[in-house]
Design a protein around this motif. Structure first.
Motif, mmCIF file in Angstrom:
data_model
loop_
_atom_site.group_PDB
_atom_site.id
_atom_site.type_symbol
_atom_site.label_atom_id
_atom_site.label_comp_id
_atom_site.label_asym_id
_atom_site.label_seq_id
_atom_site.Cartn_x
_atom_site.Cartn_y
_atom_site.Cartn_z
ATOM 1 N N GLY A 173 -1.902 1.150 3.083
ATOM 2 C CA GLY A 173 -1.811 0.791 4.502
ATOM 3 C C GLY A 173 -1.499 -0.668 4.781
ATOM 4 N N CYS A 174 -0.683 -1.288 3.912
ATOM 5 C CA CYS A 174 -0.290 -2.685 4.151
ATOM 6 C C CYS A 174 0.573 -2.807 5.413
ATOM 7 C CB CYS A 174 0.515 -3.219 2.969
ATOM 8 S SG CYS A 174 -0.490 -3.495 1.521
ATOM 9 N N PHE A 175 0.481 -3.970 6.016
ATOM 10 C CA PHE A 175 1.247 -4.328 7.213
ATOM 11 C C PHE A 175 2.729 -3.967 7.031
ATOM 12 C CE2 PHE A 175 1.717 -8.217 10.312
ATOM 13 C CZ PHE A 175 2.116 -7.354 11.329
ATOM 14 N N GLU A 176 3.304 -4.424 5.932
ATOM 15 C CA GLU A 176 4.725 -4.209 5.662
ATOM 16 C C GLU A 176 5.056 -2.736 5.419
ATOM 17 O OE1 GLU A 176 6.587 -7.107 3.025
ATOM 18 O OE2 GLU A 176 7.050 -5.493 1.639
ATOM 19 N N ILE B 170 1.748 -12.164 4.459
ATOM 20 C CA ILE B 170 0.950 -11.269 5.300
ATOM 21 C C ILE B 170 1.431 -9.828 5.265
ATOM 22 C CG2 ILE B 170 0.276 -13.101 6.879
ATOM 23 C CD1 ILE B 170 2.450 -11.843 8.801
ATOM 24 N N GLY B 171 2.598 -9.590 4.643
ATOM 25 C CA GLY B 171 3.080 -8.211 4.522
ATOM 26 C C GLY B 171 2.074 -7.326 3.817
ATOM 27 N N HIS B 172 1.175 -7.940 3.061
ATOM 28 C CA HIS B 172 0.213 -7.150 2.289
ATOM 29 C C HIS B 172 -1.235 -7.392 2.703
ATOM 30 C CE1 HIS B 172 3.574 -5.591 0.065
ATOM 31 N NE2 HIS B 172 4.058 -6.813 0.187
ATOM 32 N N ILE B 173 -1.425 -7.745 3.984
ATOM 33 C CA ILE B 173 -2.771 -7.583 4.530
ATOM 34 C C ILE B 173 -2.865 -6.118 4.972
ATOM 35 C CG2 ILE B 173 -3.165 -9.988 5.202
ATOM 36 C CD1 ILE B 173 -2.519 -9.316 8.045
ATOM 37 N N VAL B 174 -4.047 -5.545 4.789
ATOM 38 C CA VAL B 174 -4.217 -4.123 5.100
ATOM 39 C C VAL B 174 -4.499 -3.953 6.594
ATOM 40 C CG1 VAL B 174 -5.658 -2.091 4.706
ATOM 41 C CG2 VAL B 174 -4.965 -3.540 2.775
ATOM 42 N N ILE B 175 -3.709 -3.099 7.223
ATOM 43 C CA ILE B 175 -3.881 -2.821 8.655
ATOM 44 C C ILE B 175 -4.549 -1.462 8.844
ATOM 45 C CG2 ILE B 175 -2.682 -2.463 10.867
ATOM 46 C CD1 ILE B 175 -2.266 -5.294 10.112
ATOM 47 N N ASP B 176 -4.082 -0.459 8.104
ATOM 48 C CA ASP B 176 -4.641 0.892 8.232
ATOM 49 C C ASP B 176 -4.673 1.573 6.858
ATOM 50 O OD1 ASP B 176 -5.333 3.489 8.700
ATOM 51 O OD2 ASP B 176 -3.637 3.939 10.022
ATOM 52 N N PRO B 177 -5.835 1.532 6.207
ATOM 53 C CA PRO B 177 -5.917 2.070 4.832
ATOM 54 C C PRO B 177 -5.605 3.560 4.750
ATOM 55 C CG PRO B 177 -8.003 1.039 5.493
ATOM 56 C CD PRO B 177 -7.113 1.004 6.681
ATOM 57 N N ALA B 178 -5.610 4.257 5.879
ATOM 58 C CA ALA B 178 -5.312 5.694 5.851
ATOM 59 C C ALA B 178 -3.811 5.971 5.926
ATOM 60 C CB ALA B 178 -6.028 6.390 7.004
ATOM 61 N N GLY C 80 -1.229 5.324 3.919
ATOM 62 C CA GLY C 80 -0.388 5.605 2.750
ATOM 63 C C GLY C 80 -0.207 4.408 1.828
ATOM 64 N N HIS C 81 0.377 4.707 0.680
ATOM 65 C CA HIS C 81 0.461 3.829 -0.492
ATOM 66 C C HIS C 81 1.562 2.790 -0.431
ATOM 67 C CE1 HIS C 81 -2.122 4.313 -3.723
ATOM 68 N NE2 HIS C 81 -1.533 5.267 -4.411
ATOM 69 N N CYS C 82 1.222 1.521 -0.454
ATOM 70 C CA CYS C 82 2.220 0.448 -0.557
ATOM 71 C C CYS C 82 2.558 0.253 -2.046
ATOM 72 C CB CYS C 82 1.637 -0.819 0.035
ATOM 73 S SG CYS C 82 2.730 -2.229 -0.012
ATOM 74 N N ASN C 83 3.787 -0.247 -2.351
ATOM 75 C CA ASN C 83 4.128 -0.472 -3.773
ATOM 76 C C ASN C 83 3.284 -1.564 -4.409
ATOM 77 O OD1 ASN C 83 6.029 -0.258 -1.815
ATOM 78 N ND2 ASN C 83 7.702 -1.206 -2.902
ATOM 79 N N CYS C 84 2.563 -2.351 -3.612
ATOM 80 C CA CYS C 84 1.750 -3.414 -4.203
ATOM 81 C C CYS C 84 0.469 -2.854 -4.816
ATOM 82 C CB CYS C 84 1.416 -4.476 -3.160
ATOM 83 S SG CYS C 84 0.091 -4.018 -2.034
ATOM 84 N N THR D 295 12.035 -1.469 7.308
ATOM 85 C CA THR D 295 12.095 -0.419 6.287
ATOM 86 C C THR D 295 11.100 0.699 6.601
ATOM 87 O OG1 THR D 295 12.499 -2.230 4.751
ATOM 88 C CG2 THR D 295 12.030 -0.073 3.782
ATOM 89 N N ALA D 296 9.898 0.292 7.005
ATOM 90 C CA ALA D 296 8.834 1.271 7.289
ATOM 91 C C ALA D 296 9.166 2.113 8.518
ATOM 92 C CB ALA D 296 7.512 0.539 7.504
ATOM 93 N N ILE D 297 9.758 1.486 9.515
ATOM 94 C CA ILE D 297 10.121 2.218 10.734
ATOM 95 C C ILE D 297 11.165 3.288 10.387
ATOM 96 C CG2 ILE D 297 11.196 2.033 13.024
ATOM 97 C CD1 ILE D 297 10.089 -0.948 13.007
ATOM 98 N N ALA D 298 12.187 2.876 9.633
ATOM 99 C CA ALA D 298 13.249 3.818 9.244
ATOM 100 C C ALA D 298 12.670 4.960 8.397
ATOM 101 C CB ALA D 298 14.344 3.072 8.484
#
Ligand code: ADP
Ligand code: ZN
Length: 304
Positions: free
Chosen positions: A180-183, A162-170, A172-176, A189-192
């Motif tokens: 806007g992926c969940f992870e 589920i780290g790569h379900i999209v939550i907010d497409p606006a 930014g870019h996930c490495n997958c 990592t994202a918080i930091a």
């Protein structure tokens, strides 16, 4: 009888002898050495396991099997670690075959979050549940899905990523490759990353939470946003799987009750159906041993 649990991670590999009650009788960890080949690393794992059995005088006749948990993407049908981002030198590695060089026991293999979900079912927070989601929010975000009394593993062992379900497409870019992926927006990592960007100096996710608790306005705003992203993720899972409960573990879940209260309140307003709205959102019970006990659970518990 005992199971040999092997929990493979990007920084360490935990090895444990776990009895049929789910108790760890003995354990050891090895640093994951990415400068040697995975086959050589498995040789170290095999040596450490043999030594552990010897030290605790456990004969191989008492070993029911080996359970392995590893970060995905994996392919359980082929027994391969496919392409986990934090384990690049292990891509397309035949882990089962490699272990079979040393051991004759049956070998079970699932992704680490799926195994941790089974651990929570076996000896943790989910013992009385037939339908639940286990979510881990740590370096990344993953989940194990338990439905109708069984683990939902998918065709190749990758269900629950589920780290790569999209939550907010606006956002930014996930490495997958998606945006806007969940992870990408709500993991430790994202918080930091976001806090570091806002404050212009290196900040950890733990420090971000501490600053927010001390009243730092921008960090408070960031933390609130992350909590609401996690709550949105929970509603998606509740609407999709209709679980009895959602169980949350991983380093970020240690932040405390505020996270759980925020999610519970959001779910109460936004899950689609009335029963979904009252789904309890609860902390995991096993925390840092979930991966190891989960790997062993693959041997001890029939899950499919
Ligand atoms: P791993 O990802 O290796 O399984 P953890 O589950 O400990 O490790 O998760 C690590 C992430 O969780 C890091 O981003 C870390 O900053 C964060 N973290 C760990 N402990 C806490 C805590 N008490 N409060 C908030 N965040 C935490
Ligand atoms: Zn992604």
């Amino acid at each position: 009888s005992y199971a040999i649990g092997i929990d493979i991670g990007g920084t360490k590999i935990a090895i444990g002898l776990v009895n049929s009650q789910g108790l760890i009788a003995a354990q050891t960890t090895l640093p994951t050495d990415l400068s040697i080949s995975p086959d050589e690393m498995i040789t170290r794992v095999a040596n450490a396991t043999t030594q552990l059995l010897h030290e605790h005088a456990i004969p191989s006749s008492l070993i029911a099997g080996i359970g392995v948990g590893a970060p995905g993407p994996i392919n359980t049908q082929k027994g391969i670690i496919v392409e986990p981002p934090n384990l690049r030198s292990w891509w397309n590695f035949s882990i089962i075959q490699s272990l079979q060089r040393y051991f004759n026991f049956p070998i079970f293999f699932e992704n680490d979050a799926t195994a941790a979900a089974l651990a929570e079912k076996w000896v943790g927070a989910a013992q009385n549940l037939d339908h639940f989601i286990f979510m881990t929010i740590s370096t990344g975000i993953g989940a194990g899905i338990f439905a109708h009394g069984k683990l939902l593993t998918g065709a190749t062992g990758n269900a629950g990523d589920i780290g790569h379900i999209v939550i907010d497409p606006a956002a930014g870019h996930c490495n997958c490759g998606q945006d806007g992926c969940f992870e990408y927006i709500a993991s430790g990592t994202a918080i930091a990353r976001q806090a570091t960007q806002i404050l212009g100096r290196q900040v950890t996710s733990k420090e971000t939470f501490e600053l927010a608790a001390d009243g730092h306005i921008e960090m408070k705003r960031l933390v609130d946003q992350v909590f609401s992203y996690i709550a949105i993720g929970c509603v998606t899972l509740i609407n999709t799987f209709d679980p009895e409960q959602v169980i949350i573990g991983g380093g970020v879940s240690q932040v405390g009750t505020a996270l759980f209260e925020t999610i519970q309140s959001y779910v109460g307003k936004n899950a689609l159906n009335p029963t979904g709205r009252s789904t309890p959102i609860i902390p995991a019970q096993l925390q840092q041993n979930a991966g190891l006990i989960g790997a062993a659970a693959l041997v001890h518990v029939s899950y499919n």
